[in-house]
Design an enzyme around this catalytic site. Sequence first.
Site, PDB file in Angstrom:
ATOM      1  N   LYS A  58     -21.207  -2.475 -17.530  1.00  0.00           N
ATOM      2  CA  LYS A  58     -20.615  -3.660 -18.179  1.00  0.00           C
ATOM      3  C   LYS A  58     -20.169  -4.729 -17.177  1.00  0.00           C
ATOM      4  O   LYS A  58     -20.337  -5.921 -17.427  1.00  0.00           O
ATOM      5  CB  LYS A  58     -19.429  -3.234 -19.045  1.00  0.00           C
ATOM      6  CG  LYS A  58     -19.852  -2.367 -20.231  1.00  0.00           C
ATOM      7  CD  LYS A  58     -18.660  -1.994 -21.081  1.00  0.00           C
ATOM      8  CE  LYS A  58     -19.041  -0.940 -22.105  1.00  0.00           C
ATOM      9  NZ  LYS A  58     -17.954  -0.591 -23.005  1.00  0.00           N
TER      10      LYS A  58
ATOM     11  N   ASP B 168     -16.353  -5.347 -27.373  1.00  0.00           N
ATOM     12  CA  ASP B 168     -15.386  -4.237 -27.310  1.00  0.00           C
ATOM     13  C   ASP B 168     -13.983  -4.698 -27.710  1.00  0.00           C
ATOM     14  O   ASP B 168     -13.315  -4.043 -28.527  1.00  0.00           O
ATOM     15  CB  ASP B 168     -15.312  -3.659 -25.889  1.00  0.00           C
ATOM     16  CG  ASP B 168     -16.510  -2.793 -25.554  1.00  0.00           C
ATOM     17  OD1 ASP B 168     -17.115  -2.213 -26.475  1.00  0.00           O
ATOM     18  OD2 ASP B 168     -16.839  -2.698 -24.356  1.00  0.00           O
TER      19      ASP B 168
HETATM   20  P1  NAP Z   1     -12.566   4.739 -16.765  1.00  0.00           P
HETATM   21  O1  NAP Z   1     -12.929   3.338 -16.436  1.00  0.00           O
HETATM   22  O2  NAP Z   1     -13.045   5.845 -15.895  1.00  0.00           O
HETATM   23  O3  NAP Z   1     -10.947   4.799 -16.806  1.00  0.00           O
HETATM   24  C1  NAP Z   1     -10.283   6.016 -16.950  1.00  0.00           C
HETATM   25  C2  NAP Z   1      -8.781   5.751 -17.109  1.00  0.00           C
HETATM   26  O4  NAP Z   1      -8.149   6.991 -17.380  1.00  0.00           O
HETATM   27  C3  NAP Z   1      -8.115   5.187 -15.861  1.00  0.00           C
HETATM   28  O5  NAP Z   1      -7.091   4.318 -16.248  1.00  0.00           O
HETATM   29  C4  NAP Z   1      -7.546   6.459 -15.202  1.00  0.00           C
HETATM   30  O6  NAP Z   1      -6.428   6.208 -14.358  1.00  0.00           O
HETATM   31  C5  NAP Z   1      -7.108   7.204 -16.430  1.00  0.00           C
HETATM   32  N1  NAP Z   1      -6.951   8.642 -16.214  1.00  0.00           N
HETATM   33  C6  NAP Z   1      -7.937   9.538 -15.940  1.00  0.00           C
HETATM   34  N2  NAP Z   1      -7.408  10.781 -15.845  1.00  0.00           N
HETATM   35  C7  NAP Z   1      -6.066  10.659 -16.067  1.00  0.00           C
HETATM   36  C8  NAP Z   1      -4.979  11.585 -16.088  1.00  0.00           C
HETATM   37  N3  NAP Z   1      -5.172  12.888 -15.884  1.00  0.00           N
HETATM   38  N4  NAP Z   1      -3.744  11.114 -16.358  1.00  0.00           N
HETATM   39  C9  NAP Z   1      -3.547   9.794 -16.591  1.00  0.00           C
HETATM   40  N5  NAP Z   1      -4.527   8.862 -16.565  1.00  0.00           N
HETATM   41  C10 NAP Z   1      -5.778   9.296 -16.301  1.00  0.00           C
HETATM   42  O7  NAP Z   1     -13.021   5.157 -18.240  1.00  0.00           O
HETATM   43  P2  NAP Z   1     -13.276   4.189 -19.500  1.00  0.00           P
HETATM   44  O8  NAP Z   1     -14.703   3.856 -19.596  1.00  0.00           O
HETATM   45  O9  NAP Z   1     -12.282   3.096 -19.469  1.00  0.00           O
HETATM   46  O10 NAP Z   1     -12.957   5.201 -20.705  1.00  0.00           O
HETATM   47  C11 NAP Z   1     -11.606   5.553 -20.974  1.00  0.00           C
HETATM   48  C12 NAP Z   1     -11.489   6.077 -22.404  1.00  0.00           C
HETATM   49  O11 NAP Z   1     -11.839   5.060 -23.332  1.00  0.00           O
HETATM   50  C13 NAP Z   1     -12.381   7.274 -22.728  1.00  0.00           C
HETATM   51  O12 NAP Z   1     -11.598   8.216 -23.412  1.00  0.00           O
HETATM   52  C14 NAP Z   1     -13.452   6.713 -23.651  1.00  0.00           C
HETATM   53  O13 NAP Z   1     -13.871   7.680 -24.601  1.00  0.00           O
HETATM   54  C15 NAP Z   1     -12.681   5.612 -24.337  1.00  0.00           C
HETATM   55  N6  NAP Z   1     -13.542   4.531 -24.857  1.00  0.00           N
HETATM   56  C16 NAP Z   1     -13.628   4.381 -26.194  1.00  0.00           C
HETATM   57  C17 NAP Z   1     -14.410   3.375 -26.733  1.00  0.00           C
HETATM   58  C18 NAP Z   1     -14.482   3.218 -28.218  1.00  0.00           C
HETATM   59  O14 NAP Z   1     -15.267   2.401 -28.694  1.00  0.00           O
HETATM   60  N7  NAP Z   1     -13.702   3.939 -28.959  1.00  0.00           N
HETATM   61  C19 NAP Z   1     -15.125   2.516 -25.903  1.00  0.00           C
HETATM   62  C20 NAP Z   1     -15.016   2.694 -24.517  1.00  0.00           C
HETATM   63  C21 NAP Z   1     -14.225   3.712 -24.009  1.00  0.00           C
HETATM   64  P3  NAP Z   1      -6.646   5.845 -12.791  1.00  0.00           P
HETATM   65  O15 NAP Z   1      -6.915   4.366 -12.746  1.00  0.00           O
HETATM   66  O16 NAP Z   1      -5.382   6.212 -12.156  1.00  0.00           O
HETATM   67  O17 NAP Z   1      -7.809   6.666 -12.323  1.00  0.00           O
END
Ligand code: NAP
Length: 310
Positions: A88, A124
């Site tokens: 993205k 999004d």
């Molecule tokens: P990402 O860019 O990898 O970001 C992951 C996030 O989670 C970061 O803020 C990370 O913190 C945090 N994190 C990971 N492990 C953690 C822990 N143990 N404790 C606290 N924080 C933690 O991933 P993303 O693409 O944004 O996806 C994140 C979520 O959004 C996923 O669950 C995904 O399924 C969901 N999502 C949903 C939709 C929808 O349409 N419903 C669309 C997109 C994404 P740090 O910065 O400290 O690493």
Amino acid sequence: MPKDVYDLTDLRDWQAVTAEGQPPIRVAVFGDPVAHSASPPMHNAALEALGIPSRYARVQVKPDELAEALQLLRAGNFVGVNLTIPHKAAAPGLIDEVDEHAQTLGAVNTISVDGQRLRGFNTDGPGFVRAIRADFSVDVRDLRIMILGAGGGAGRGIAVQCALERCERLVLVNRTFAKGALLRDELSSRMSGPELLGPVERLEAVPWERDAIQRQLENVDLLVNATSVGMKFSDPPLLPGVLLPPHLLVYDTVYSSGRTRLLQNAAEAGARGANGLSMLLHQGALSFEIWFGREAPLDVMRTALNDAVG
Ligand code: NAP
């Protein structure tokens, strides 16, 4: 034979590779990984319901392949594509036009092929806003919102969207505090304005600490989980359930057919909750409308998503 997942080699010879399948594949999602994507069943159900002679497929595209894959869209006679992890943020620099909203978000999740031009959008954030309205009958702009995982890809997009909507209050929480603080600085000009909230700041970044989060939740209406924690039910609880007051609305962007552990804790606390399926649905519907210029059949798409995820 139609494949479950295509790749760049297929895109290079798209007409020949897909010649047997009917109707032709004219929309797709590019990602790495992409095999888990629930978008194909949702979009294919919509295409079929409206009698649009196109299919939607998954294409595995690695980061260093994205530029070439996008250039092949015209020759492949595509109407458009969705982009998912990790493409993205890279896309804006690789296409002809990026709409203002996607520019502000710094990320494109939808591309339409408009003649010779590739045009980028981001559905999004608007999908999140629609999901909140559909699930809780309330507008984001009227809410005090805390985002857990504000420094991740999804969290950042939601935070920028909430700031664009000028929500009442925005609290950014991220495990790596520096990312939340950086985002707070980026958003400060958008969240300035008359101070209506008494002693609390309108925009804050707070560390991932139990006491700090608990204090902030006293002045929050909507809690959003945008971390990856909760994707497996065996994941540790994101927050202790006792921190969740009954007045809270809880939105978990993790999408699953049932309740995540966070949503289960919310229900036990008497709080209302919803999971990320509605965001997936609404961002998909908005992409569909960009590509085909027609209202998306939400009910059909919702049923297909529930079947695919459940
Ligand atoms: P990402 O860019 O990898 O970001 C992951 C996030 O989670 C970061 O803020 C990370 O913190 C945090 N994190 C990971 N492990 C953690 C822990 N143990 N404790 C606290 N924080 C933690 O991933 P993303 O693409 O944004 O996806 C994140 C979520 O959004 C996923 O669950 C995904 O399924 C969901 N999502 C949903 C939709 C929808 O349409 N419903 C669309 C997109 C994404 P740090 O910065 O400290 O690493």
